[in-house]
Design an enzyme around this catalytic site. Structure first.
Site, PDB file in Angstrom:
ATOM      1  CG  HIS A  96      11.969  18.384 -24.593  1.00 31.33           C
ATOM      2  ND1 HIS A  96      12.138  17.289 -24.225  1.00 31.33           N
ATOM      3  CD2 HIS A  96      12.276  18.748 -25.625  1.00 31.33           C
ATOM      4  CE1 HIS A  96      12.811  16.729 -25.362  1.00 31.33           C
ATOM      5  NE2 HIS A  96      12.935  16.725 -25.981  1.00 31.33           N
ATOM      6  CD  GLU A 132      14.561  44.599 -31.524  1.00 30.56           C
ATOM      7  OE1 GLU A 132      15.274  45.466 -31.460  1.00 30.56           O
ATOM      8  OE2 GLU A 132      14.274  43.352 -32.718  1.00 30.56           O
ATOM      9  CD1 TRP A 146      19.265  53.505 -25.143  1.00 31.28           C
ATOM     10  CD2 TRP A 146      20.847  52.902 -23.778  1.00 31.28           C
ATOM     11  NE1 TRP A 146      18.441  51.963 -24.572  1.00 31.28           N
ATOM     12  CE2 TRP A 146      19.841  51.523 -23.373  1.00 31.28           C
ATOM     13  CE3 TRP A 146      21.858  52.504 -22.683  1.00 31.28           C
ATOM     14  CZ2 TRP A 146      20.055  50.349 -23.014  1.00 31.28           C
ATOM     15  CZ3 TRP A 146      22.228  51.311 -21.951  1.00 31.28           C
ATOM     16  CH2 TRP A 146      21.113  50.629 -21.750  1.00 31.28           C
ATOM     17  CE  LYS A 188      13.627  43.272 -35.961  1.00 27.05           C
ATOM     18  NZ  LYS A 188      14.861  42.600 -35.553  1.00 27.05           N
ATOM     19  CG  ASN A 218      28.886  56.917 -26.247  1.00 31.73           C
ATOM     20  OD1 ASN A 218      28.258  56.062 -25.710  1.00 31.73           O
ATOM     21  ND2 ASN A 218      28.915  56.863 -27.766  1.00 31.73           N
ATOM     22  N   GLY A 219      29.674  56.356 -23.296  1.00 31.41           N
ATOM     23  CA  GLY A 219      30.518  54.582 -22.256  1.00 31.41           C
ATOM     24  C   GLY A 219      30.255  54.841 -20.909  1.00 31.41           C
ATOM     25  CB  CYS A 237      25.070  58.471 -25.389  1.00 32.34           C
ATOM     26  SG  CYS A 237      24.353  57.925 -23.382  1.00 32.34           S
ATOM     27  CD  GLU A 246      15.726  39.273 -36.479  1.00 32.30           C
ATOM     28  OE1 GLU A 246      15.982  39.358 -35.249  1.00 32.30           O
ATOM     29  OE2 GLU A 246      15.483  40.738 -36.838  1.00 32.30           O
ATOM     30  CE  LYS A 256      20.408  50.519 -36.706  1.00 31.72           C
ATOM     31  NZ  LYS A 256      19.498  49.533 -36.818  1.00 31.72           N
ATOM     32  NE  ARG A 259      26.357  56.871 -30.403  1.00 32.27           N
ATOM     33  CZ  ARG A 259      27.390  56.133 -31.402  1.00 32.27           C
ATOM     34  NH1 ARG A 259      27.231  55.337 -32.945  1.00 32.27           N
ATOM     35  NH2 ARG A 259      27.655  55.646 -30.572  1.00 32.27           N
TER      36      ARG A 259
END
Ligand code: G6P
Length: 607
Positions: free
Chosen positions: A503, A487, A73, A484, A99-100, A2, A480, A602, A27
């Site tokens: 395994h 997402e 968000w 990528k 925000n929170g 947010c 990573e 982000k 955000r």
């Protein structure tokens, strides 16, 4: 998570607020809203990206000179217009953005409902505006303060009241708020990117502080009523770098900025004569650092994978014992921090809630707490004992790329610094330095293969699943690379240590389940070739990243990407680049919004 922006001055607020929201959109971007003080008050909210709100506001909003705005968000309640901020009280006089997370909102809501308040949204935030309304007796800061004392959880808020023209009250606990003070205007925002075009004089609000803004003026007190005397600090911020230039997306621009990101991470930090790194930000804790025995690296997301890389590089170059831990797990462990433990928090934004909580926990227990942070002045940077800035420049794309490169470069420098004060030889140190210095040019060589990688994305982007495998230094890169792809392209992908294939994951392999193998000619080469053989034998398709000049993988892999030869510990700085490009092109080919992938943000400032 947010984004908040607030303005009071002598210019029409709408342009400034919408522009600020666009800069904060990383955000959160599922809905947004704006309040402009005017008679009658103006409130607009829209589902979707800020552009939706902008379309709505452009012709209809008045030229009022004060207002607040928010990009959301969603946590509590779906992304709908009713749940978008600003929220209003029953009398439609108070307007609030938040925000929170308000943890005790159900208890508070029940009480407020019993007292006759009417709720219009499903959010936790709305309790705040009703609490303020309930305690308001003509003094807005006092009412905000009274409300916040009843709240459990985290908040960064901005509040306005129709009877207090030009005044904005902001407060924070756990979610960032920074003030920007100009000659005849004042602003507040979740981060400096929304203020920097208007002023270079900023004030970082601390937890449990409340500030009142008037045009060109501000005052701060704590929530328990102690007045705070804090001046402004000078902000150095490169507004230009927010520009996408000729690149179609920020993500691609940022991938192409990586040679410079590494150069900036290394600049002035290498001492050839002694084969050691110079990190000014750690000088104040040098004594403790040199006595350290154990290192725990805490971080989230891509920064966590940088931390995993850190484990290998610290183990190779130093005699420290190293653990890498997800911050969200670390913060709730029963910690036994032995003497000589250093906790290193890695964070691009410097605001990630779990990482911040983890470092506070470690600090409370007496550890030396260091930060590796990109955003200057961010909360993590301010709360650590000492640290290093990654100097990657502003990263706008939600998925981290150049920050990762900077992080792993600096982790190598930190390991070199500590290692050279212990048993790492001059030759070994110098070899690392020379390899690091070659990296920017080698990345430029890899970037020249962008079209080849795009062609590979055309071939593979319709796969429903993907496996990424690597060993040792390439294991974090496999993780990573898989992150990528999931997402950015929304392709289900899993990163695995190649040795774990047998395994479990090998059960999935068939002609429709491709594998990306990080098969560099390093100490693990023979072993990963065996893993590739096993996949090949089960008709799995293989896309391999290997070292220039390799002649043995041609028969096994369906497709190859070559990267320049380098030191094993430095190779991840190269091998991650084609994986970023591959995810980027898959995302673009599949029509994804690569800079703002769905459901993500982000800066994750909630737990
Ligand atoms: C979010 C971002 C990731 C990032 C992670 C940790 O999930 O989308 O790109 O890696 O947060 O963020 P930090 O700012 O602490 O590095």
């Amino acid at each position: 998570m947010c984004g908040i922006v607030a303005y009071t001055g002598n210019q029409p607020a709408k342009e400034i607020l919408i522009e600020g929201l666009k800069r904060l959109e990383y955000r959160g971007y599922d809905s947004s809203g704006i309040f402009i003080q005017n008679s009658p008050p103006y409130l607009a909210r829209a589902v979707g990206k800020v552009a939706e709100l902008e379309r709505r506001v452009w012709n209809s909003a008045p030229d009022g000179v004060a207002g607040i705005a928010h990009t959301r968000w969603a946590t509590h309640g779906k992304p709908t217009e009713a749940n978008a901020h600003p929220h209003t009280d029953c009398g439609d006089k108070l307007f609030l953005v938040h925000n929170g997370i308000i943890e005790n909102y159900l208890v508070l809501k029940k009480r407020l409902l019993e007292a006759g308040h009417r709720f219009k949204s499903e959010t936790d935030t709305e309790v705040l505006v009703h609490l303020i309304e309930a305690g308001y007796q003509g003094d807005l800061p006092a009412a905000v303060q009274k409300a916040l004392l009843q709240v459990q959880g985290t908040f960064g808020i901005a509040v306005m009241h129709c009877d207090h023209p030009g005044s904005i009250v902001v407060a924070r606990r756990g979610s960032p708020i920074v003030l920007g003070i100009g000659e005849s205007a004042s602003l507040a925002a979740s981060d400096v990117s929304a203020l920097a075009q208007h002023t270079d004089q900023v004030v970082y609000l601390e937890d449990n502080e409340i500030a009142c803004l008037e045009p060109g003026n501000f005052s701060i007190t704590t929530l328990d009523n102690r007045s705070v005397n804090r001046g402004t600090t000078n902000l150095e911020y490169d507004v230009e770098s927010m520009d996408r230039g000729s690149f179609p997306h920020y993500m691609l621009k940022e991938i192409f900025e990586q040679p410079e990101a590494v150069e900036n991470a290394l600049r002035g930090r290498l001492n050839h004569a002694e084969a050691v790194a110079k990190l000014g930000g750690l000088e104040s804790v040098q004594e403790r650092l040199l006595q350290a025995r154990h290192l725990i690296i805490v971080s989230c997301g891509t920064s966590f994978y940088a931390g995993l890389f850190g484990r290998y590089v610290f183990e190779t170059l130093t005699d420290l014992t190293v653990e890498t831990e997800l911050a969200s797990e670390f913060r709730y462990r029963k910690l036994n921090l032995r003497q000589g433990t250093v906790v290193l928090a890695i964070s691009q934004s410097g605001e990630t809630a779990d990482t911040l909580a983890a470092l506070r926990e470690a600090k409370r227990k007496g550890a030396l707490v260091l930060g590796l942070v990109n955003v200057v002045g961010s909360t993590i940077a301010r709360e650590t004992h000492a640290g290093v800035y990654s100097h990657a420049g502003i990263e706008v794309g939600v998925a981290s790329t150049k920050s990762f490169l900077s992080q792993i470069t600096i982790l190598t420098l930190m390991a070199l610094l500590i290692g050279r004060s212990r048993d790492l030889s001059y030759e070994e140190g110098h070899e690392i330095i020379l390899a690091l210095e070659r990296v920017p040019e080698q990345i430029r060589e890899i970037l020249k293969q962008a079209e080849h990688i795009r062609q590979l994305a055309v071939k593979y982007c319709h796969a429903e699943h993907f496996l990424f495998i690597g060993r040792k230094y390439q294991y974090p890169i496999a993780l990573e690379g898989a992150l990528k792809l999931k997402e950015i392209a929304y392709i289900h992908s899993e990163g695995y240590a190649a040795g774990e294939m047998k395994h479990g994951p090998i059960a999935l392999i068939d002609p429709k389940f491709p594998t990306l193998a990080l098969a560099l000619e390093d100490g693990s080469y023979e072993r990963i070739v065996s893993n590739i053989q096993e996949i090949h034998a089960r008709e799995g398709h293989i896309l391999a990243i290997t070292t220039e000049g390799n002649t043995t993988l041609g028969d096994l892999a369906d497709d190859l990407i070559y990267i320049p030869r380098t030191h094993e510990a430095v190779a991840p700085l190269l091998s991650v680049v084609p994986l970023q490009l591959f995810a980027y092109y898959c995302g673009v080919l599949l029509g994804r919004d690569v800079d703002k992938p769905r459901n993500l943000a982000k800066s994750v400032t909630v737990e």
